[in-house]
Design a protein around this motif. Sequence first.
Motif, PDB file in Angstrom:
ATOM      1  N   ARG A  26      17.217 -12.458 -30.442  1.00 41.31           N
ATOM      2  CA  ARG A  26      17.525 -13.337 -31.584  1.00 41.31           C
ATOM      3  C   ARG A  26      19.007 -13.251 -31.944  1.00 41.31           C
ATOM      4  N   LEU A  27      19.575 -12.052 -31.863  1.00 42.42           N
ATOM      5  CA  LEU A  27      20.999 -11.896 -32.143  1.00 42.42           C
ATOM      6  C   LEU A  27      21.833 -12.724 -31.172  1.00 42.42           C
ATOM      7  N   LEU A  28      21.480 -12.678 -29.889  1.00 41.92           N
ATOM      8  CA  LEU A  28      22.196 -13.458 -28.881  1.00 41.92           C
ATOM      9  C   LEU A  28      21.984 -14.954 -29.094  1.00 41.92           C
ATOM     10  N   GLU A  29      20.747 -15.364 -29.385  1.00 41.49           N
ATOM     11  CA  GLU A  29      20.455 -16.779 -29.616  1.00 41.49           C
ATOM     12  C   GLU A  29      21.261 -17.318 -30.794  1.00 41.49           C
ATOM     13  N   ASP A  30      21.308 -16.547 -31.891  1.00 41.52           N
ATOM     14  CA  ASP A  30      22.061 -16.987 -33.070  1.00 41.52           C
ATOM     15  C   ASP A  30      23.552 -17.077 -32.757  1.00 41.52           C
ATOM     16  N   ALA A  31      24.056 -16.118 -31.980  1.00 36.92           N
ATOM     17  CA  ALA A  31      25.483 -16.117 -31.636  1.00 36.92           C
ATOM     18  C   ALA A  31      25.844 -17.323 -30.776  1.00 36.92           C
ATOM     19  N   ILE A  32      24.929 -17.703 -29.862  1.00 39.22           N
ATOM     20  CA  ILE A  32      25.175 -18.872 -29.013  1.00 39.22           C
ATOM     21  C   ILE A  32      25.089 -20.155 -29.840  1.00 39.22           C
ATOM     22  N   ALA A  33      24.039 -20.263 -30.672  1.00 40.06           N
ATOM     23  CA  ALA A  33      23.843 -21.462 -31.483  1.00 40.06           C
ATOM     24  C   ALA A  33      24.988 -21.651 -32.479  1.00 40.06           C
ATOM     25  N   GLY A  34      25.519 -20.540 -33.004  1.00 40.67           N
ATOM     26  CA  GLY A  34      26.574 -20.630 -34.000  1.00 40.67           C
ATOM     27  C   GLY A  34      27.977 -20.697 -33.428  1.00 40.67           C
ATOM     28  N   GLY A  35      28.074 -20.668 -32.099  1.00 41.35           N
ATOM     29  CA  GLY A  35      29.388 -20.759 -31.471  1.00 41.35           C
ATOM     30  C   GLY A  35      30.157 -19.455 -31.436  1.00 41.35           C
ATOM     31  N   VAL A  36      29.526 -18.357 -31.896  1.00 40.78           N
ATOM     32  CA  VAL A  36      30.180 -17.053 -31.806  1.00 40.78           C
ATOM     33  C   VAL A  36      30.382 -16.676 -30.351  1.00 40.78           C
ATOM     34  N   LEU A  37      29.385 -17.003 -29.530  1.00 41.78           N
ATOM     35  CA  LEU A  37      29.501 -16.893 -28.074  1.00 41.78           C
ATOM     36  C   LEU A  37      29.635 -18.312 -27.535  1.00 41.78           C
ATOM     37  N   GLY A  38      30.788 -18.640 -26.994  1.00 41.84           N
ATOM     38  CA  GLY A  38      31.037 -20.001 -26.528  1.00 41.84           C
ATOM     39  C   GLY A  38      30.578 -20.231 -25.104  1.00 41.84           C
ATOM     40  N   GLU A  39      30.473 -21.513 -24.730  1.00 41.50           N
ATOM     41  CA  GLU A  39      30.079 -21.875 -23.364  1.00 41.50           C
ATOM     42  C   GLU A  39      31.028 -21.242 -22.347  1.00 41.50           C
ATOM     43  N   GLY A  40      30.426 -20.633 -21.336  1.00 42.33           N
ATOM     44  CA  GLY A  40      31.215 -20.030 -20.277  1.00 42.33           C
ATOM     45  C   GLY A  40      31.744 -18.644 -20.599  1.00 42.33           C
ATOM     46  N   GLU A  41      31.499 -18.165 -21.834  1.00 46.87           N
ATOM     47  CA  GLU A  41      32.022 -16.853 -22.227  1.00 46.87           C
ATOM     48  C   GLU A  41      31.212 -15.739 -21.572  1.00 46.87           C
ATOM     49  N   ALA A  42      31.893 -14.708 -21.136  1.00 51.75           N
ATOM     50  CA  ALA A  42      31.245 -13.575 -20.482  1.00 51.75           C
ATOM     51  C   ALA A  42      30.725 -12.590 -21.524  1.00 51.75           C
ATOM     52  N   LEU A  43      29.534 -12.070 -21.293  1.00 52.15           N
ATOM     53  CA  LEU A  43      28.989 -11.014 -22.133  1.00 52.15           C
ATOM     54  C   LEU A  43      29.497  -9.657 -21.638  1.00 52.15           C
ATOM     55  N   PRO A  44      29.526  -8.665 -22.530  1.00 52.24           N
ATOM     56  CA  PRO A  44      29.786  -7.316 -22.043  1.00 52.24           C
ATOM     57  C   PRO A  44      28.696  -6.919 -21.045  1.00 52.24           C
ATOM     58  N   THR A  45      28.948  -5.902 -20.267  1.00 55.55           N
ATOM     59  CA  THR A  45      27.929  -5.436 -19.331  1.00 55.55           C
ATOM     60  C   THR A  45      26.720  -4.941 -20.110  1.00 55.55           C
ATOM     61  N   GLU A  46      25.567  -4.918 -19.447  1.00 54.11           N
ATOM     62  CA  GLU A  46      24.352  -4.446 -20.114  1.00 54.11           C
ATOM     63  C   GLU A  46      24.504  -2.987 -20.540  1.00 54.11           C
ATOM     64  N   ARG A  47      25.240  -2.213 -19.771  1.00 53.81           N
ATOM     65  CA  ARG A  47      25.477  -0.821 -20.155  1.00 53.81           C
ATOM     66  C   ARG A  47      26.289  -0.755 -21.448  1.00 53.81           C
ATOM     67  N   ASP A  48      27.332  -1.599 -21.540  1.00 49.61           N
ATOM     68  CA  ASP A  48      28.157  -1.601 -22.750  1.00 49.61           C
ATOM     69  C   ASP A  48      27.368  -2.074 -23.963  1.00 49.61           C
ATOM     70  N   ILE A  49      26.544  -3.120 -23.778  1.00 51.13           N
ATOM     71  CA  ILE A  49      25.719  -3.609 -24.898  1.00 51.13           C
ATOM     72  C   ILE A  49      24.770  -2.518 -25.360  1.00 51.13           C
ATOM     73  N   ALA A  50      24.179  -1.795 -24.405  1.00 48.26           N
ATOM     74  CA  ALA A  50      23.255  -0.709 -24.746  1.00 48.26           C
ATOM     75  C   ALA A  50      23.953   0.366 -25.564  1.00 48.26           C
ATOM     76  N   GLU A  51      25.164   0.723 -25.172  1.00 46.49           N
ATOM     77  CA  GLU A  51      25.907   1.761 -25.904  1.00 46.49           C
ATOM     78  C   GLU A  51      26.292   1.280 -27.293  1.00 46.49           C
ATOM     79  N   LEU A  52      26.737   0.022 -27.405  1.00 49.76           N
ATOM     80  CA  LEU A  52      27.188  -0.501 -28.695  1.00 49.76           C
ATOM     81  C   LEU A  52      26.035  -0.658 -29.687  1.00 49.76           C
ATOM     82  N   THR A  53      24.862  -1.060 -29.175  1.00 48.19           N
ATOM     83  CA  THR A  53      23.713  -1.320 -30.048  1.00 48.19           C
ATOM     84  C   THR A  53      22.772  -0.138 -30.170  1.00 48.19           C
ATOM     85  N   GLU A  54      23.053   0.929 -29.420  1.00 44.49           N
ATOM     86  CA  GLU A  54      22.205   2.131 -29.408  1.00 44.49           C
ATOM     87  C   GLU A  54      20.786   1.802 -28.938  1.00 44.49           C
ATOM     88  N   LEU A  55      20.713   0.884 -27.989  1.00 42.56           N
ATOM     89  CA  LEU A  55      19.444   0.517 -27.373  1.00 42.56           C
ATOM     90  C   LEU A  55      19.417   1.021 -25.936  1.00 42.56           C
TER      91      LEU A  55
END
Length: 252
Positions: A26-55
Amino acid sequence: MTAPGLFTADRVAAMGSGPLYLRLRRLLEDAIAGGVLGEGEALPTERDIAELTELSRVTVRRAVDDLVKQGRLIRRHGSGTFVAPSVSRVEQSLSLLTSFTEDMARRGLTSRSEWLERIVAAPSPDEMMVLGLSVGDTVSRLERLRIADDVPMAIERASIIGSFLPDPASVTDSLYDALDRRSARPCRATQRISARNVDEREASLLKVATGEAALYIERVSYLPNGRVIEFTRSVYRGDAYDFVAELKIPER
């Protein structure tokens, strides 16, 4: 560059109740819908996302996988995961009998197809009834994924009377052009449009989530002499097509 502070444990926790992967999704969906994550923008690696979100990385992978299946994210081997381009809606008139290739060319879009099946077979009961065939007759079946500007738009399954198209492999681009070369291009058609939800196979081909809304269209096409020649069943992405009809008000 991804907006700073997007991927935090607090942001994930603020996404309501439910499993952690759904909150991250849902966080990713909201970020895409709201333009926080723009078309063609790269996401951090899954390892980095895991570390940042403590997941866990398993949780992150599941959330990202869901969005890849829905066509909202794209994985590029060796490059990473990117926000997919938005789908432009296409208007198609219900009053003109044209091919997908012709439709897209008129709109300045680059179209192509991926063939899923091209065979000659004995007709099914539905094909026998619609095409007026008998036991011993054949049909040429052509199934393909229709793509415009690299976005999968529709799955088209056409059945043509075998005597009019004995070699379905001869169709390389436009089916109607191939029929035209055999003096068998249809001149009119009837279409029945209904709503349905895509199954797992259709969702995988169209890059949407299983169960997403779609338009299911059955078309029966006729030659100038009234003979049925084509029976086509297609599934169109519900988020990509608008069908437009011109209506006339009868005179009093």
